[in-house]
Design an enzyme around this catalytic site. Structure first.
Site, PDB file in Angstrom:
ATOM      1  N   HIS A 182      57.904   7.736  70.946  1.00 28.63           N
ATOM      2  CA  HIS A 182      56.881   8.784  70.938  1.00 28.63           C
ATOM      3  C   HIS A 182      57.368  10.078  71.584  1.00 28.63           C
ATOM      4  CE1 HIS A 182      55.963   7.140  75.049  1.00 28.63           C
ATOM      5  NE2 HIS A 182      55.710   8.411  75.300  1.00 28.63           N
TER       6      HIS A 182
ATOM      7  N   ASP B 224      58.297   1.083  70.081  1.00 25.43           N
ATOM      8  CA  ASP B 224      58.261   2.399  70.726  1.00 25.43           C
ATOM      9  C   ASP B 224      59.589   2.717  71.412  1.00 25.43           C
ATOM     10  OD1 ASP B 224      57.199   4.857  71.480  1.00 25.43           O
ATOM     11  OD2 ASP B 224      56.468   4.089  73.393  1.00 25.43           O
TER      12      ASP B 224
ATOM     13  N   SER C  65      58.021   9.155  80.341  1.00 24.76           N
ATOM     14  CA  SER C  65      58.268   8.274  79.205  1.00 24.76           C
ATOM     15  C   SER C  65      59.741   8.266  78.816  1.00 24.76           C
ATOM     16  CB  SER C  65      57.431   8.728  78.005  1.00 24.76           C
ATOM     17  OG  SER C  65      56.065   8.546  78.266  1.00 24.76           O
TER      18      SER C  65
END
Length: 493
Positions: free
Chosen positions: A220, A253, A335
């Protein structure tokens, strides 16, 4: 008191001037005469009419008024004795001018000529202005003293040196298992990612996998530039390079990007996430809200925590992660960054948080608050397998059981879609589920003895394994419980 009656001297009024004696009575002798005795001039106390009620006045006090009856002649002045031959007569000086009315002072005719004494000051109450002036004077004096002392100290030979404790041991060294020691070891291998496309910009984190420039991050973080856009990578030392996508997987992911032409890369070392235990200390490194090189610490709060994330926005895929939960502060921008253990080994990839706003996107794609101590990382054992497949093949495989799951089922467990529901078959022909004897409508309640409470949790448990792994499933059919064995299949996409 009635001022029309003369009852005696008026002590509160100004004195009336005394009428001088006839000139002949005070004429100076033609020949020199000795100095007149001190009693030649009447003094206070020698005249019965010159006795004030308050005693002998001081040298600066005003002379009381002299008042005599009108029929009383002034006393005769005795003759002045002659002065010795060798003494010259006092020089005739100018007669002082008469004092203005109201200026109270005695004049001694035998005193040497000189300046008149100053008029006595009158006492008055000091008002607020005087108090302010005094305060300002004191303040100015104090400030001048401080500045003078500072100037003398700064400009003089003496200088102030404050005591300071020296660092224990060798300067700059920390224990390898301390947070500072771990950060010093891992930070050179952490990078900060900035993506830019027509749809906007974003930031994230990643870490170097090898000397060839492969970098692991979250999908992402880079998915907005999968078709068009740029990826800029900033290394901990300040170098900036562009990167390209090698491969990405939406289900896990994860994504791998690569930079070229960078020397002196410092790859991180991967650990074993299966060995992580609840309570172990961990350190998270990343760029929360663009603050590069941020280091936070905490512990492992839980392992094998099934979470799903993504899917809130159109075109966003759902990720299923059997995550490591940590209370180390993680925020948007972390992230893709590493979660490392006390030895500085990467055991997870920071991927999601739970914020105070339950409706927010845990990946930071939407508006959300900061960390509340609920962070989640993809186990590195799973990430390692996916990264190897992305580098070698450009895509990763997923383990599957070959059945369709009814995600609308609200009972306890994961229900296999009943026959006729959904777009495809409930049971894939010749798939792992069909071979194991699973039927439409069965409810799977456990995997290898661990309870499963929903369809999402079943997917997470399956994804935590590899294709070819053997599983024991517990399921209910017609109110009865039974167990089946299956071997996981493989699928891509």
């Amino acid at each position: 008191m009635d001022q029309g009656k003369a009852a005696g001297p008026k002590w509160w009024s100004r004195p009336e001037p005394v009428t001088p004696a006839p000139p002949e009575a005070h004429a100076a002798p033609a020949t020199p005469s000795p100095q007149a005795p001190e009693d030649a001039v009447p003094r206070h106390g020698s005249d019965p009419y010159d006795t004030p009620p308050y005693g002998e006045p001081g040298p600066w006090a005003p002379a009381p008024p002299v008042t005599r009856p009108a029929d009383t002649p002034p006393p005769a002045v005795p003759p002045v004795p002659p002065m010795p031959p060798h003494t010259a007569a006092p020089a005739a000086g100018p007669v002082p001018p008469p004092l203005p009315v109201g200026q109270w002072h005695r004049y001694d005719p035998w005193a040497a000529p000189g300046p008149l004494p100053a008029a006595p000051r009158t006492s008055r109450r000091r008002g607020p202005l005087a108090a302010v002036l005094i305060a300002l004077t004191l303040a100015a004096g104090g400030l001048g003293g401080v500045l003078g002392a500072y100037a003398a100290r700064d400009g003089g030979s003496e200088r102030v040196t404050l005591p300071q404790a020296s660092a224990p041991g060798e300067a700059g060294k920390r224990a390898p298992d301390s947070v500072a020691g771990i950060a010093a070891k891992v930070l050179p291998g952490v990078v900060y990612i900035h993506v830019k496309s027509d749809s906007g910009e974003g930031t994230g984190t990643g870490f170097v996998l090898d000397d060839e420039g492969h970098i692991l991050t979250n999908n992402h973080v880079v998915e907005t530039v999968a078709k068009s856009g740029t990826i800029s990578v900033t290394f901990n030392g300040g170098q900036i390079r562009t990167a390209k996508i090698v491969g990405r997987d939406t289900g896990y992911d994860l994504a791998v990007i690569k930079v070229a032409g960078v020397k002196g890369l410092r790859p991180v070392t991967l650990g074993d996430s299966d060995a992580a235990q609840v309570g172990d200390p961990v350190v998270a490194i990343g760029a929360p809200y663009g603050l590069e090189g941020t280091v936070t610490s905490g512990i492992i709060s839980a392992t094998q925590r099934p979470i799903t994330a993504g899917g809130e926005t159109e075109g966003s895929d759902v990720s299923y992660v059997d995550a490591i939960q940590t209370d180390a502060p993680i925020n948007p921008g972390n992230s893709g960054g590493p979660l490392v253990d006390s030895r500085g080994l990467v055991i997870g990839i920071n991927s999601a948080i739970r914020s105070a706003d339950s409706s927010s996107d845990p990946f930071g794609n939407g508006s959300q608050g900061g960390s509340i101590g609920l962070g989640f990382a993809i186990p590195v054992n799973q990430a390692k397998r996916v990264a190897e497949q992305l580098i070698n093949n450009g895509k990763a495989t997923h383990p599957v059981i070959g059945v369709s799951i009814n995600l609308q089922y609200d009972g306890d467990g994961a229900q296999v879609s009943p026959e006729g529901e959904g777009d495809g078959d409930s049971i894939t022909p010749n798939g792992p589920g069909a071979k194991a004897g699973i039927e439409p409508g069965d409810v799977i309640t456990a995997i290898d003895g661990k309870r499963v409470h929903s369809g999402e949790e079943l997917i997470v448990r399956i994804r935590s394994h590899r294709p070819g792994d053997k599983l024991a499933l517990t399921l209910k059919r017609g109110g009865k419980e039974r167990s089946v064995q299956l071997v996981l299949g493989s699928a891509t996409g």
